[in-house]
Structures are given as C-alpha cells and as structure tokens.
Design a protein around this motif. Structure first.
Motif, mmCIF file in Angstrom:
data_model
loop_
_atom_site.group_PDB
_atom_site.id
_atom_site.type_symbol
_atom_site.label_atom_id
_atom_site.label_comp_id
_atom_site.label_asym_id
_atom_site.label_seq_id
_atom_site.Cartn_x
_atom_site.Cartn_y
_atom_site.Cartn_z
ATOM 1 N N SER A 61 34.072 55.686 66.466
ATOM 2 C CA SER A 61 33.187 56.334 65.740
ATOM 3 C C SER A 61 32.658 55.404 64.477
ATOM 4 O O SER A 61 33.098 54.195 64.685
ATOM 5 C CB SER A 61 33.885 57.416 64.841
ATOM 6 O OG SER A 61 34.987 56.889 63.893
ATOM 7 N N SER A 117 29.549 55.191 60.907
ATOM 8 C CA SER A 117 28.537 56.188 60.221
ATOM 9 C C SER A 117 27.372 55.232 59.593
ATOM 10 O O SER A 117 27.620 54.001 59.597
ATOM 11 C CB SER A 117 29.422 56.801 59.069
ATOM 12 O OG SER A 117 29.760 55.737 58.080
ATOM 13 N N ALA A 134 29.782 59.538 66.947
ATOM 14 C CA ALA A 134 31.029 59.507 67.956
ATOM 15 C C ALA A 134 30.173 58.901 69.170
ATOM 16 O O ALA A 134 29.306 59.417 69.575
ATOM 17 C CB ALA A 134 31.634 60.572 68.024
ATOM 18 N N SER A 154 40.601 59.855 62.089
ATOM 19 C CA SER A 154 40.608 60.602 63.257
ATOM 20 C C SER A 154 42.211 60.681 63.492
ATOM 21 O O SER A 154 43.072 59.953 62.953
ATOM 22 C CB SER A 154 39.939 59.853 64.351
ATOM 23 O OG SER A 154 40.479 58.556 64.482
ATOM 24 N N LEU A 164 37.931 63.923 65.345
ATOM 25 C CA LEU A 164 37.407 62.957 64.442
ATOM 26 C C LEU A 164 37.068 64.162 63.321
ATOM 27 O O LEU A 164 36.472 65.062 63.486
ATOM 28 C CB LEU A 164 36.264 62.615 64.849
ATOM 29 C CG LEU A 164 34.979 61.538 63.962
ATOM 30 C CD1 LEU A 164 35.866 60.568 63.405
ATOM 31 C CD2 LEU A 164 33.819 61.402 64.564
#
Lengths: 178, 178
Positions: free
Chosen positions: A60, A62, A141, B62, B139
């Motif tokens: 993941s 952001s 993700a 996560s 997540l």
C-alpha cells in the motif's frame, strides 16, 4: 481539552492537523519512488509504502495533492522502487515539485511502458487493485506482479525532514534469529 | 523468466512470496503498537503504520493472521502508539505471540475503554473508517480523534529483523529547511 484517560496524562490534546503532522514527522519511514506511464513517465517520492500481504504479494501507499501524485494513483500499473542511501539525491529530486526527474540514462521503460529506474535496489511492478479515499488523500493498494533486484547500498530512512543511513553502529540490539 | 525491460536488468524475476518478503525485510519502517478493547485489552506491534491525510488527520496500517490482529482490526476504535528507542522491549513483547502484554502499571484505560500505554511518545486515538481486504490481509484506514504526547527518546527503526536508533551520527545530510 483532555484525552479521557483515568491517568490524567501530561499533554493530552484533541487531534489537530499540525500536531498530527508533528507526530508523523517523528515516525521514521523507508523511502520509495513510485513511477507510472500516464501517459508519459511520472514519478513521486513516497514514505508511505508498506507491505500488506505476502501471499499474494501486495503493498500500500498513499498520495495527496499534486498532479504527479494524481497521475500515479490513477495509473493501472505502477513500479514501486525501494530506495537506499546511495540514492538520496534521486529521492530528493522526485520529491521536489517541478524538478527534472526522468534524466537520460537513469531509467528505461518496461515493455509494458512503466519507467524502471536503472539503479534501484528493488523495483516492484504492481497492478493497482484498490483506491480508497481517506480524508483528502487516496490510499492505494496494489498487487505485485514482478520484482527486479538491483545493487544494494546501506538502508535509508526519512525522519524529521532528514535522511539517515542504517549501519551496524545504529543497531540497538543484535539481529533476531530466524 | 524476465522483467520485460529493454535494458535487460541483472536479476529480474516474477514476484514470489519469498522475494517479496525479502524486499520488505530490507525496507526500513517505524514501529507502532496498536491497541484496542475488544472486548478486553488487545495489542499488536505494527511496522505498517503510515500517515495518509493531515486534514482530516488519518492513518493506515495492515494486519494479517493471529487472533490479536483480528481483534484489533475489528474494533471500532484503536490507539496507535508511535514508539521509540526507549521502548524496544515493549515493542518486542507486543510482537511475540503469547507474550504477556498489558503488564500492571504500564497502561491505563481511556474513558472510552481503549488501553493507552503510559510511556508512549505519541498515542493517537482513532476511529477505524475503512477495512479493505487485500490478499490475505486487511488494510485499515482510521481517522485520528485525539493525540497524546508523551516523553520522547531517540527514534527507532525496524529493518531486517533488527532495531536501530537514529542519531546525529546516522544523518546522511543535514536537515532540510522548512
């Protein structure tokens, strides 16, 4: 204002944007460069890359603000480069708005089009599988399809607007077994 | 097998679980302990905590495997403690299955029930807003409602199964301005 604990902690406050930023400025992170072809090469430095699942391999990161970040997050596929101490200048370049990024001789397009940085220690080619709006940002993700392993130097960490290297001298305790 | 770049990189391979694990073993991370009351106190060590949005303040982490991880991820609210070098033993305890965690005198319940570790440098009380299944993991995205600031020591980093501290001696380059 107080955090409602029974222990009356010393400095309790409601969450503010500035205090939140300060907390995470002091939370160390590895550094990655995430690239895409959307439609031309685009790339950003990210300190939010984390492993999510090993089976299947997924990670993941952001993104928020900026046209480069949006182009990366909207791409179908991305390449996540995990960077180390040899690449501090490259990482700073990809973190600087308007700075020249895809310098000649530093990258090659994959057959599928995404820019691969030549000297990255690790390059992970990923398919984005989820884009989750959180606050003003997108939490992304991605499943990992291919991994390229390059030359390694010392691990690099971003903390409080500065870059550190990890060495034997920075160890707190010996490595765990296993 | 080869990563399809035109540059014929040295060690290209398709993604495997083991290679993925190796890549992220070498990606440094800050260390957090995430606690919840679900229904009794539960906590896990997490190296996946990352800032997602500052406005409103939100973070991600996560979880995979383990009943403690599931109980944390299923809680409505959690407390994310960003830990530093003074707390390496606490962090290892919360990372060890079956180890005693909520030792007497080390924590207090918030009025809302979640365990708050007394000596954490930062404790962020969060509402979980999204749980996204990714591979075999979850997540989690959470908005931050309250921030408690405690005593700080040197920053701590997890890398390749060992803990490091960051100091002036580990700096690669001077701090950026701003």
């Amino acid at each position: 204002m107080s955090l409602p604990t029974s222990a009356e902690p010393t400095h309790p406050v409601h969450a503010t944007n500035e205090l939140f930023r300060e907390a995470f400025r002091h939370h160390p992170a590895g550094v990655a460069i995430v690239t895409a072809a959307n439609p031309s090469p685009v790339g950003i430095t990210a300190s939010s890359v984390a492993s999510v699942s090993a089976d299947p391999p997924a990670l993941s990161f952001s993104v928020s603000g900026g046209s480069s970040a949006a182009r990366v997050a909207e791409a179908e596929t991305v390449v996540v480069h995990l960077m180390d101490a040899a690449h501090v200048d490259t990482v700073k370049r990809y973190a600087t708005p308007g700075a020249a990024r895809f310098l000649e001789g530093t990258w090659e397009p994959a057959a599928t089009g995404e820019p691969v940085l030549n000297d990255a220690p690790w390059a992970l080619r990923c398919r984005i599988v989820r884009r989750v709006p959180v606050g003003g940002s997108l939490l992304v993700a991605a499943e990992v399809d291919q991994i390229l392993r390059g030359e390694h130097s010392e691990p690099m960490v971003y903390h409080n607007r500065a870059f550190h290297r990890l060495t034997e001298a920075s160890l707190i305790q010996p490595r765990d077994a296993g």
